[in-house]
Design a protein around this motif. Sequence first.
Motif, mmCIF file in Angstrom:
data_model
loop_
_atom_site.group_PDB
_atom_site.id
_atom_site.type_symbol
_atom_site.label_atom_id
_atom_site.label_comp_id
_atom_site.label_asym_id
_atom_site.label_seq_id
_atom_site.Cartn_x
_atom_site.Cartn_y
_atom_site.Cartn_z
ATOM 1 N N LEU A 183 -0.555 22.844 -14.113
ATOM 2 C CA LEU A 183 -1.408 22.450 -13.316
ATOM 3 C C LEU A 183 -1.200 21.738 -12.259
ATOM 4 C CD1 LEU A 183 -4.557 23.207 -11.818
ATOM 5 C CD2 LEU A 183 -5.576 22.049 -13.535
ATOM 6 N N HIS A 184 -1.102 19.930 -12.566
ATOM 7 C CA HIS A 184 0.085 19.056 -12.633
ATOM 8 C C HIS A 184 1.108 19.375 -11.564
ATOM 9 C CE1 HIS A 184 -2.562 16.219 -15.899
ATOM 10 N NE2 HIS A 184 -2.880 16.650 -14.751
ATOM 11 N N ALA A 185 1.733 19.914 -12.019
ATOM 12 C CA ALA A 185 3.061 20.612 -11.016
ATOM 13 C C ALA A 185 2.699 21.741 -9.710
ATOM 14 C CB ALA A 185 4.183 21.108 -12.250
ATOM 15 N N THR A 186 1.583 22.696 -10.028
ATOM 16 C CA THR A 186 1.044 23.048 -8.773
ATOM 17 C C THR A 186 0.509 21.907 -7.669
ATOM 18 O OG1 THR A 186 0.744 24.577 -10.049
ATOM 19 C CG2 THR A 186 -0.148 24.963 -8.096
ATOM 20 N N MET A 187 -0.621 21.009 -8.262
ATOM 21 C CA MET A 187 -0.744 20.376 -7.116
ATOM 22 C C MET A 187 -0.189 19.123 -6.721
ATOM 23 S SD MET A 187 -3.064 16.734 -8.446
ATOM 24 C CE MET A 187 -1.569 16.436 -9.450
ATOM 25 N N LEU A 188 1.162 18.269 -7.508
ATOM 26 C CA LEU A 188 2.194 18.154 -6.574
ATOM 27 C C LEU A 188 3.649 18.684 -5.776
ATOM 28 C CD1 LEU A 188 3.308 15.726 -9.871
ATOM 29 C CD2 LEU A 188 1.685 15.109 -8.340
ATOM 30 N N HIS A 189 3.214 20.133 -6.280
ATOM 31 C CA HIS A 189 3.727 21.254 -5.322
ATOM 32 C C HIS A 189 3.557 21.208 -4.273
ATOM 33 C CE1 HIS A 189 6.127 25.149 -3.584
ATOM 34 N NE2 HIS A 189 4.900 25.216 -3.573
ATOM 35 N N LEU A 190 1.664 21.335 -3.644
ATOM 36 C CA LEU A 190 0.812 21.967 -2.380
ATOM 37 C C LEU A 190 1.429 20.545 -2.288
ATOM 38 C CD1 LEU A 190 -1.748 23.739 -4.053
ATOM 39 C CD2 LEU A 190 -0.106 24.567 -2.584
ATOM 40 N N LEU A 191 1.492 19.022 -2.474
ATOM 41 C CA LEU A 191 1.194 17.772 -2.102
ATOM 42 C C LEU A 191 2.872 17.735 -1.242
ATOM 43 C CD1 LEU A 191 -0.842 15.346 -4.166
ATOM 44 C CD2 LEU A 191 -1.420 15.869 -1.948
ATOM 45 N N ALA A 246 1.139 -0.863 0.144
ATOM 46 C CA ALA A 246 -0.386 -0.083 -0.043
ATOM 47 C C ALA A 246 0.531 1.172 -0.094
ATOM 48 C CB ALA A 246 -1.069 -0.092 1.125
ATOM 49 N N GLY A 247 1.863 1.038 0.625
ATOM 50 C CA GLY A 247 2.455 2.128 0.241
ATOM 51 C C GLY A 247 4.140 2.166 -0.060
ATOM 52 N N ASP A 248 3.637 1.403 -1.101
ATOM 53 C CA ASP A 248 4.962 1.351 -2.697
ATOM 54 C C ASP A 248 5.782 2.350 -3.493
ATOM 55 O OD1 ASP A 248 6.977 0.378 -4.401
ATOM 56 O OD2 ASP A 248 4.928 -1.379 -4.991
ATOM 57 N N SER A 249 6.371 3.327 -2.985
ATOM 58 C CA SER A 249 6.039 4.695 -3.843
ATOM 59 C C SER A 249 8.087 5.035 -3.524
ATOM 60 C CB SER A 249 5.364 6.017 -2.874
ATOM 61 O OG SER A 249 6.212 6.309 -1.585
ATOM 62 N N PRO A 250 8.334 5.579 -4.288
ATOM 63 C CA PRO A 250 9.888 6.294 -4.420
ATOM 64 C C PRO A 250 10.069 6.613 -3.127
ATOM 65 C CG PRO A 250 8.637 7.248 -6.450
ATOM 66 C CD PRO A 250 7.528 6.379 -5.386
ATOM 67 N N LEU A 251 9.155 7.375 -2.821
ATOM 68 C CA LEU A 251 9.528 8.762 -1.979
ATOM 69 C C LEU A 251 9.075 8.235 -0.458
ATOM 70 C CD1 LEU A 251 8.195 11.719 -3.471
ATOM 71 C CD2 LEU A 251 10.357 10.628 -3.777
ATOM 72 N N ALA A 252 7.792 8.151 0.286
ATOM 73 C CA ALA A 252 7.480 7.260 1.189
ATOM 74 C C ALA A 252 6.949 8.190 2.222
ATOM 75 C CB ALA A 252 8.591 6.126 1.879
ATOM 76 N N ILE A 253 8.097 9.877 2.021
ATOM 77 C CA ILE A 253 7.800 10.852 2.995
ATOM 78 C C ILE A 253 7.790 11.443 1.228
ATOM 79 C CG2 ILE A 253 8.490 10.484 4.621
ATOM 80 C CD1 ILE A 253 11.235 11.366 4.272
ATOM 81 N N PRO A 254 7.208 13.377 1.509
ATOM 82 C CA PRO A 254 7.080 13.988 0.663
ATOM 83 C C PRO A 254 8.733 15.046 0.054
ATOM 84 C CG PRO A 254 5.613 14.180 2.031
ATOM 85 C CD PRO A 254 6.378 13.265 2.727
ATOM 86 N N HIS A 255 8.852 15.421 -0.227
ATOM 87 C CA HIS A 255 10.509 15.845 -0.990
ATOM 88 C C HIS A 255 10.931 17.179 -0.019
ATOM 89 C CE1 HIS A 255 10.039 14.398 -5.355
ATOM 90 N NE2 HIS A 255 10.654 13.764 -4.562
ATOM 91 N N TYR A 256 9.174 17.976 0.450
ATOM 92 C CA TYR A 256 9.912 19.100 1.360
ATOM 93 C C TYR A 256 8.187 19.073 2.511
ATOM 94 C CZ TYR A 256 7.909 21.158 -3.208
ATOM 95 O OH TYR A 256 7.808 21.072 -4.562
#
Length: 457
Positions: A417-425, A27-37
Motif C-alpha cells: 500500500l505504501h509503495a503504491t501511494m508513493l508511486h502515484l506521487l 521547507a523543501g529539504d528533500s533528497p529529490l526536490a522533484i519526483p522520480h517520474y
Amino acid sequence: MNSINRRTFLSHGLAGIGSLAFSRLCAGDSPLAIPHYRPKIKRVIHLCMAGGPSHLESFDYKPELAKLDGKAMPESFTKGQQLAQLQGKALRCMGPQWKFSKHGQSQMEISEIFPHIAKHADDIAVIRSMHTEQINHDPAHTFMNTGSIIPGRPSMGSWVLYGLGSESQNLPGYVVLTSAGGGQGQPISSRQWSSGLLPGHLQGVEFQSAGDPVHYVKNPKGITKASQKDVINAINRLNGIQSTRAEHHDIATRIEQYELAFRMQSAVPELMDTKGESQQTLDLYGCKPGDGSFASNCLLARRLAERGTRFIQLYHRGWDHHGQVKSGTKATAKHVDQGTSALLTDLKQRGMLDETLVIWGGEFGRTPMAQGSGRDHHIKAFSVFLAGGGIKGGTVYGKTDDLGYGVVENPVSVHDLHATMLHLLGLQHEALTFKAQGLDFKLTGVEPCKVIKGILA
C-alpha cells in the motif's frame, strides 16, 4: 549538490542569507526536490478508521459465513493461528450482521450501513486482501503509519514531505485531525505522525477539531504583528549564529517552526473562515464547521488541500467493536459515511479528485468468529478502499476465503500500500531513503513489496 554539502552551505551561510530565506529552503529539504517520474497526484488524504473496522460488515460480503452463523468455526482455518482475545477459547462463526447490495455499473457489493459511500462505487477501488503484522491497536497503527513495528520511525506523511516538500508556505505540509464516536475510542499517540529519524520540521501538526485549531494562534493584547516579527527575527539570528558553530538539524527545525508559526497566524483564521462556503456545500457534508465531527474535519481537509497541504490524516476513533458489533458498526458508520462521501463529491466537483489520493481504512480487520456479540482483532484479512488520481474506480482487488478469515487471491501488504501511494506521487519507493545510524532507511522496509498495479488506471 548533495545533501551533506547543501546542509554545510546552509549552516555556514545562514547569517548572511537571512532567516526567512533559510526557512524557505528548509521547507523543501528533500533528497529529490522533484519526483522520480511524472506523478499522478499532488497530495494524499488518509481517512484513518481507528480501531479496526469489520470487513465483514463493510466491503467483503460472505454468504457462506452467514450459513455457519452460530456453528463451530472449522479448526482448519484457525489451528496454530495468532488470535487476540479469543486465543484458546471455543470459536463460533458469526454471520454478517448487515445486508449487502450491489451498486454502480461495477455492481460492487457494499454494506447497507454505508449508503453514501455506496454512491461512489464506480469511483473507488476496494482492496479485500489486505493483511498486516500486528494484532494490537498501537503497534498496528505504528506499522500502518511507518512501515515498521519499531517506534520512532518516520510516518508516511513525513516521508512524503521529505520526498516532495510542501506546496504551502503558510500552513503545515502535513496536518492531522481527530474525531470520535460510535464505539470504543482507542487512544491515538502523537508519535503516529512523528518525523522520527527525518528532520523535525517534517512531522505532522495536529489541529484541534473544535474551537481554535491551533492554540495561541492570536497575539495577546499589546503585541503587534510587527513587534512579534522583530522578536522572531532576533531569535532566528541567534539560532543562526549557533548553527555556524555546530551542524545541528534541530536548529534548522526551530527556525522553520518560528517562521511557519508566524505565517500561520494569518493563514489559520482564513482556513477556518467558512463564510465563503455555499449552503449547498455545508448541506453536502451535513455538519456545522468546527463542531469537532468527522464530517467537519472532511470539509477542513478539502480546504487544506486547496491551500497546498501535501498530506492530511483524519483519524476517527470508534471502530473497536469487541461487543455489539451490529449496532456498533452502524453507529460508527453513521459518523463517517456522509463526510467521506461528501469529501469525494466535493473534490470531484472542484476538479481536485484527479490530483488527490484518498485512502479509507483501519489498522486491521475483525474475526469471522464471535466474541460474545462482537468480533476480535484480525490481521489475516481486512479491506480498505482508495479513490482519486491514477485509481481505477469500480475495482475489487484481491479475495478472501469463504469465511473472510484469510487471503486467497492477490495478497496486499501494508508495504504494498505504501509503495503504491508513493508511486502515484511520482516517487520510487526503493529510492526514497534516508541515511541514519549507518543504515539507509525507507518507508517500505527491507522485505520485497510491490506497486498494486491491479487498482491503477
